[in-house]
Design an enzyme around this catalytic site. Structure first.
Site, PDB file in Angstrom:
ATOM      1  CE  LYS A 176      67.807  18.196  47.476  1.00 21.81           C
ATOM      2  NZ  LYS A 176      67.196  17.850  46.420  1.00 21.81           N
ATOM      3  NE  ARG A 201      59.315  24.513  42.337  1.00 24.49           N
ATOM      4  CZ  ARG A 201      59.084  23.391  41.711  1.00 24.49           C
ATOM      5  NH1 ARG A 201      57.915  23.080  41.137  1.00 24.49           N
ATOM      6  NH2 ARG A 201      60.177  22.736  41.325  1.00 24.49           N
TER       7      ARG A 201
HETATM    8  N1  BES Z   1      68.041  22.267  44.274  1.00 24.55           N
HETATM    9  C1  BES Z   1      67.210  21.369  43.948  1.00 24.55           C
HETATM   10  C2  BES Z   1      67.397  21.037  42.414  1.00 24.55           C
HETATM   11  C3  BES Z   1      68.668  20.257  42.023  1.00 24.55           C
HETATM   12  C4  BES Z   1      68.774  18.802  42.153  1.00 24.55           C
HETATM   13  C5  BES Z   1      69.646  20.679  41.354  1.00 24.55           C
HETATM   14  C6  BES Z   1      69.815  18.062  41.528  1.00 24.55           C
HETATM   15  C7  BES Z   1      70.727  20.152  40.887  1.00 24.55           C
HETATM   16  C8  BES Z   1      70.897  18.673  41.154  1.00 24.55           C
HETATM   17  C9  BES Z   1      65.871  21.628  44.186  1.00 24.55           C
HETATM   18  O1  BES Z   1      65.979  22.481  45.415  1.00 24.55           O
HETATM   19  C10 BES Z   1      65.282  20.489  44.082  1.00 24.55           C
HETATM   20  O2  BES Z   1      65.338  19.774  45.303  1.00 24.55           O
HETATM   21  N2  BES Z   1      64.040  20.228  43.281  1.00 24.55           N
HETATM   22  C11 BES Z   1      63.094  19.066  43.338  1.00 24.55           C
HETATM   23  C12 BES Z   1      61.884  19.528  42.835  1.00 24.55           C
HETATM   24  C13 BES Z   1      60.835  18.537  43.000  1.00 24.55           C
HETATM   25  C14 BES Z   1      60.748  18.285  44.537  1.00 24.55           C
HETATM   26  C15 BES Z   1      59.510  18.972  42.398  1.00 24.55           C
HETATM   27  C16 BES Z   1      63.923  18.100  42.389  1.00 24.55           C
HETATM   28  O3  BES Z   1      64.461  18.411  41.264  1.00 24.55           O
HETATM   29  O4  BES Z   1      63.845  16.971  42.704  1.00 24.55           O
HETATM   30 MN    MN Z   2      65.173  21.415  47.009  1.00 24.29          MN
END
Ligand code: BES
Ligand code: MN
Ligand code: ZN
Length: 499
Positions: A284, A358
């Protein structure tokens, strides 16, 4: 906090503050007149001067030199919508405004014991039980402060005790029932807030497992079991283990079972417990990454709900499962393009290691089949896309059975911990096709919260299932950054209605 319910009229016993509810546009009630006398006419004077705004939740402080409580806190109950007949109809939202205003006012002063006269608050369609539930909830909720790594956090509320007084003896029983459930709910919400707020270097998968064990000690209705990585490997949880592979912190699989006064099949809760989500090799960006310590708020809501069930000695059978792991990018980490076999036997092509929620949930959802559950609800901070779709006010809800969705939506409305249903159509599921596995773990940018839910739905065909995406509702960003404790209130309401 300590709560007491009793039959009493104004000024019958000692406390630090008497709280009454007054509509400044109406004639004074008997209790308000008594309060006016105790304050030597100051209430009438203040209303005439316009110091008590005709707006739900406005507050006025008065002093009562000769009364049994030195202060009198007056809360305005005037209803803005003045439509005839309907004007007394106060919904749960307006009641919350009143209870929150009361709590906020009380904790700003050095008040240890407040005496709240609930017979001065007559709201059409709202029972004494609901009143006590909402007041005990808001008071307990308002006294929470995060001090674990900030002992200097000030000001610490002094409020330790609230007495709910009612002039009618028959109402006191209802007040007691409402206080039990309201207090337990808030305690559960506060447990979820505390776990969410703890930093990732303290709140690890091992820490979550210890807290779950601690909750079950000296408790005959709750048992906790924790599986280590070797045990998970034996079960075939390779999808879950692919997430913890890149971390020095071992994953933990936590199973809690609450069984109180019932032999029915359990309702199951499954919580996403990523104690920190760096994204893994699909790292990230740095800005705001600290907020990924909240990526275990689904797990925290399961723990909070169990705390509340224990606290109120609920009649219910509930299994709670937490898939706890840390998502890090070390030399053992999963790489984009890696393929793993899930516990269900389906192969998964991991195209993005940041779609890890997931991956841990699918194995947990397969594991819980063994409980032959009445229902399974998973709770997860799953997608940033859900925040874009619904913002921070609503939890995203998906279900493979409409009656289950309807029950959860109703619980959300009743507790003002609301969810909004989203579609689980096959059209979205098709976005998860992979050339190299049964499923890809991402489905492109479009409908990101929905494709994540579709991924989970591939593993939940054996029982009625719902998925709550709490990415937007689980915490506040910005100046008052912190976990909200949602959706403990929704879950508890649902479970109690289903016991
Ligand atoms: N924990 C995050 C989701 C999230 C992001 C929650 C921002 C709250 C605020 C999750 O694990 C994640 O990173 N999801 C990705 C999925 C994508 C790679 C398909 C996302 O939401 O960007
Ligand atoms: Mn994630
Ligand atoms: Zn995550």
């Amino acid at each position: 906090m300590q709560f007491i319910c009793k039959t009493a009229t104004l000024n019958q016993y000692k406390s630090d503050c008497t709280v009454i509810f007054v509509d400044p546009k109406a004639a004074l009630s008997t209790a308000a007149k008594q309060a006016d006398d105790l304050c030597e006419g100051a209430l009438t004077t203040a209303i005439q001067a316009g110091d008590l705004k005709a707006q739900t939740g406005s507050t006025l402080w008065l002093y009562s030199p000769n009364g049994n409580a030195a202060r009198v806190l007056v809360i305005a109950t005037h209803n803005k919508t003045a439509a005839p007949k309907q004007s007394h109809l106060v919904d749960i939202e307006a009641l919350r405004e009143l209870t929150q205003a009361t709590a906020k006012a009380l904790i700003t002063k050095d008040i240890a014991h407040a005496s709240i006269h609930l017979d001065t608050l007559i709201l059409e369609g709202i029972t004494a039980e609901a009143l006590a539930h909402e007041f005990s909830y808001s008071l307990e909720h308002a006294t929470y402060r995060y001090t674990a790594t900030k002992p200097s956090h000030a000001p610490l509320p002094q409020l330790k005790k609230a007495t709910f007084a009612h002039d009618n003896k028959d109402s006191v029983k209802l007040l007691k029932a409402g206080t039990t459930s309201g207090y337990a709910t808030a305690k559960g919400v506060n447990v979820a807030r505390e776990l969410g707020n703890l930093p990732g270097n303290i709140c690890t998968p091992t820490y979550l497992a210890q807290q779950a064990k601690k909750l079950a000690t000296n408790c005959t209705v709750l048992t906790t079991k924790v599986l280590n990585e070797a045990e998970m490997k034996k079960l075939g949880m390779h999808s879950l283990l692919s997430v913890s592979a890149g971390s020095d912190q071992p994953a933990k699989f936590i199973i809690m079972e609450y069984k109180g006064k019932t032999t029915k099949a359990p309702n199951v809760l499954v919580g996403k417990g990523i104690t920190f989500d760096t994204g893994g090799i699909s790292l990230k960006p740095g800005a705001g990454m600290d907020e990924m310590k909240f990526d275990m708020c689904g797990a925290a809501s399961v723990m909070g709900t169990f705390q509340a069930l224990v606290e109120m000695k609920a009649k219910a059978h509930v299994v709670g499962v937490i898939a706890a792991a840390e998502n890090m990018p070390n030399g053992h980490a999963t790489k984009p393009g890696d393929v793993v076999t899930s516990m269900a036997g389906k192969t998964i092509e991991i195209l993005n290691t940041d779609a890890e929620g997931r991956l841990v949930l699918c194995d947990a959802l397969t594991y819980v089949e063994r409980f032959k559950p009445k229902s399974v609800v998973d709770i997860a901070t799953l997608t940033g896309a859900c925040v874009i779709a619904l913002g921070h006010h609503a939890t995203g809800l998906y279900a493979n059975q409409q009656s289950l969705a309807d029950q959860l939506l109703a619980s959300g409305r009743a507790t003002h911990d609301r969810a909004w249903q989203m579609p689980l159509w096959d059209d979205y599921g098709k976005q998860l096709k992979s050339n190299f596995a049964d499923l890809a773990n991402i489905g492109g940018r479009a409908g990101g919260s929905i494709t994540a839910a579709c991924f989970l739905s591939e593993f939940t065909k054996a029982y009625p299932w719902a998925h709550l995406d709490i990415a937007g509702s689980a915490w506040h960003s910005g100046g008052n950054k912190g976990a909200t404790g949602r959706p403990v209130a929704l879950l508890l309401n649902y479970l109690l209605n289903n016991a």
